[in-house]
Design an enzyme around this catalytic site. Structure first.
Site, PDB file in Angstrom:
ATOM      1  CG  ASP A   1    -122.624  -4.300  14.875  1.00 36.19           C
ATOM      2  OD1 ASP A   1    -122.734  -4.947  15.927  1.00 36.19           O
ATOM      3  OD2 ASP A   1    -123.137  -3.174  14.717  1.00 36.19           O
TER       4      ASP A   1
ATOM      5  CG  HIS B   1    -125.232  -4.100  18.426  1.00 39.90           C
ATOM      6  ND1 HIS B   1    -124.469  -3.527  17.437  1.00 39.90           N
ATOM      7  CD2 HIS B   1    -125.808  -3.080  19.095  1.00 39.90           C
ATOM      8  CE1 HIS B   1    -124.580  -2.217  17.499  1.00 39.90           C
ATOM      9  NE2 HIS B   1    -125.388  -1.909  18.499  1.00 39.90           N
TER      10      HIS B   1
ATOM     11  CG  ASN C   1    -126.429   5.346  22.217  1.00 45.51           C
ATOM     12  OD1 ASN C   1    -126.909   5.901  21.233  1.00 45.51           O
ATOM     13  ND2 ASN C   1    -126.224   4.041  22.266  1.00 45.51           N
TER      14      ASN C   1
ATOM     15  CB  SER D   1    -126.542   0.944  17.506  1.00 47.80           C
ATOM     16  OG  SER D   1    -125.220   0.965  17.953  1.00 47.80           O
TER      17      SER D   1
END
Length: 475
Positions: free
Chosen positions: A98, A130, A220, A284
């Site tokens: 990530d 994130h 998404n 996520s």
């Protein structure tokens, strides 16, 4: 941007090196093959495409962090029951592939192991937030402060493959996956996604062959069908869709036949940069719930393949179709055999049962190259700035009813006008993707953003007009 050239395991590497104007990175996926990322002239690319030892040549595109913005999770997946039974992930290693992990976070530092940076910053510390958010869901420590993760005694490792804007090149991501496998880590948590990439697929196959349980966010792009992002869409990866606190499918969650399991992804409260906490939405946020569940099972003696099957067998049926929930919503306690998974006691529903629910672009372009181009612009350009992310968020909120109207009236003036705008945007997005000039890319981005807003405005005004006319006619 450059290109990535994949070669067979036992040849072609020297030809690629010689043809490159510059080499950014070399990757070794064992018997699967090797790859070189760098810059190549058009003539070199043409020659390499005809080289029998070259398996593929692809542009070195990017993937993005799959999050939006906006609390609950551990109880829903019954991780608290697992903790009470002594199952905490102790002994398992999880790589969070990530934006890095906040090295000094009080809820994470006790569980932090090694890290590596693949973005060129020189540090795997998180400069976005994130990755830290995802890490907290996997393994925030049980210290009576902040939050607790699904596997609070697992060891976290940071593979920093996404930059401060949440974007990362294919070769960076592939290198992070390769590193995860080479370190012998048990689980790779990938809350990122984008278009298909051969070098990322190589890395995924390599890590799978090395016994890594790979988990990824579905994307998404919802409400939509058959729209799961990569690497989640690869068969070696557990693709995770997102649910909310009511066990309904989150409106933004991508769905499709690749979905293997669902997990909480709406309103998830977790660790964040600078020792803080934040609530975020996205697949996520669902992905690290499943990665943490896999860590608990592996720490209990399961292999990666056994853990994957146990995740499936223990999942709760939340009355969604397979394309929405896969085997069901994550239940860590049931996967450990501590309880029975719940079964559906109502009617099964699918995300698109209402006949609408798409986004404006999907309603006008369908699942096509045009739509892929627009998704690239949204994920790689608009989502790189706070204003752009706000516009994308606005689009998510107002788009579904507009899209339904456009789908129901395909020949209306509004739909035709919106379709033309969409096609122009796709063309500009392709031009932006092809240019190596930052100035040209920025200029195209400004024009694209303006057209993006115009498309929303045209669709919204037409939707209002058509809806008003239908109400009058029905009165």
């Amino acid at each position: 941007m450059g290109h990535v050239v994949g070669v067979v395991a036992d040849g072609g590497l020297g030809d690629v090196r010689a043809a490159a104007e510059s080499v950014r990175r070399e990757l070794d996926f064992g018997s699967i093959g090797k790859a070189v990322a760098g810059r190549f002239s058009e003539a070199a690319i043409e020659a390499l495409e005809n080289n029998p030892n070259v398996r593929y040549v692809e542009e070195n595109g990017t993937m993005e962090a799959l999050a939006q913005s906006t609390p609950y999770g551990i109880e829903t997946v019954r991780a608290d029951v697992a903790h009470d039974g002594g199952y905490t992930g102790d002994g398992a290693d999880v790589a969070v592939i990530d934006t890095g992990i906040d090295e000094d976070h009080p809820d994470l530092e006790a569980n932090l192991g090694a890290g590596a940076d693949f973005t060129g910053t020189g540090s795997w510390d998180d400069d976005n937030g994130h990755g830290t958010h995802c890490a907290g869901t996997v393994a925030a420590v049980d210290n009576n402060e902040g939050v607790v993760g699904v596997a609070p005694e697992a060891t976290l490792h940071a593979a920093k493959v996404l930059d401060s804007q949440g974007s990362g090149y294919y070769d960076d991501i592939a290198a992070g996956i390769e590193w995860t496998a080479d370190q012998g880590y048990d689980v790779g948590s990938m809350s990122l996604g984008g278009s298909a990439s051969s070098v990322v697929e190589d890395a995924v196959q390599y890590a799978d062959s090395e016994g890594v349980l790979l988990v990824a966010a579905a994307g998404n792009d919802g409400p939509c069908s058959d729209c799961v992002s990569h690497p989640a869409a690869y068969p070696e990866v557990v693709a995770v869709s997102a649910t909310d606190e009511n066990d309904d499918l989150a409106s933004f969650s991508s769905t499709g036949p690749e979905i293997e399991i669902a997990a909480p992804g709406a309103g998830v409260y977790s660790t964040y940069n600078d020792g803080g906490y934040n609530t975020l939405d996205g697949t996520s946020m669902a992905c690290p719930h499943v990665a943490g569940g896999g860590a608990v099972l592996i720490a209990n003696g399961a292999s990666a393949s056994d853990a994957r099957q146990q995740l499936r067998d223990g999942a709760d049926d939340i009355c969604r179709c397979e394309a929405d929930q896969g085997y069901g919503r994550l239940n860590v306690a049931a996967s450990l055999g501590l309880e029975e998974p719940s079964t559906c006691d109502g009617e099964t529903a699918c995300q698109n049962d209402d006949g609408g629910g798409c986004y404006i672009t999907t309603a006008t372009a369908g699942e096509s190259d045009t739509l892929d181009s627009l998704r690239r612009f949204r994920d790689e350009s608009m989502s790189a700035t706070p204003i752009g992310r706000a516009l994308v968020g606005l689009y998510y909120r107002i788009s579904p009813p507009i899209a339904t109207t456009l789908a129901d009236h395909p020949n209306s003036l509004t739909t035709r006008a919106t379709r033309e705008i969409v096609e122009v945007c796709a063309d500009l997005s392709n031009r932006q993707d092809a240019t190596d000039s930052r100035a040209a890319s920025a200029s195209l981005g400004v024009v694209l953003t303006a057209l993006y807003l115009l498309g929303i405005a045209v669709g919204a005004s037409g939707h209002a007009g058509i809806s008003l006319r239908e109400r009058i006619e029905g009165a």
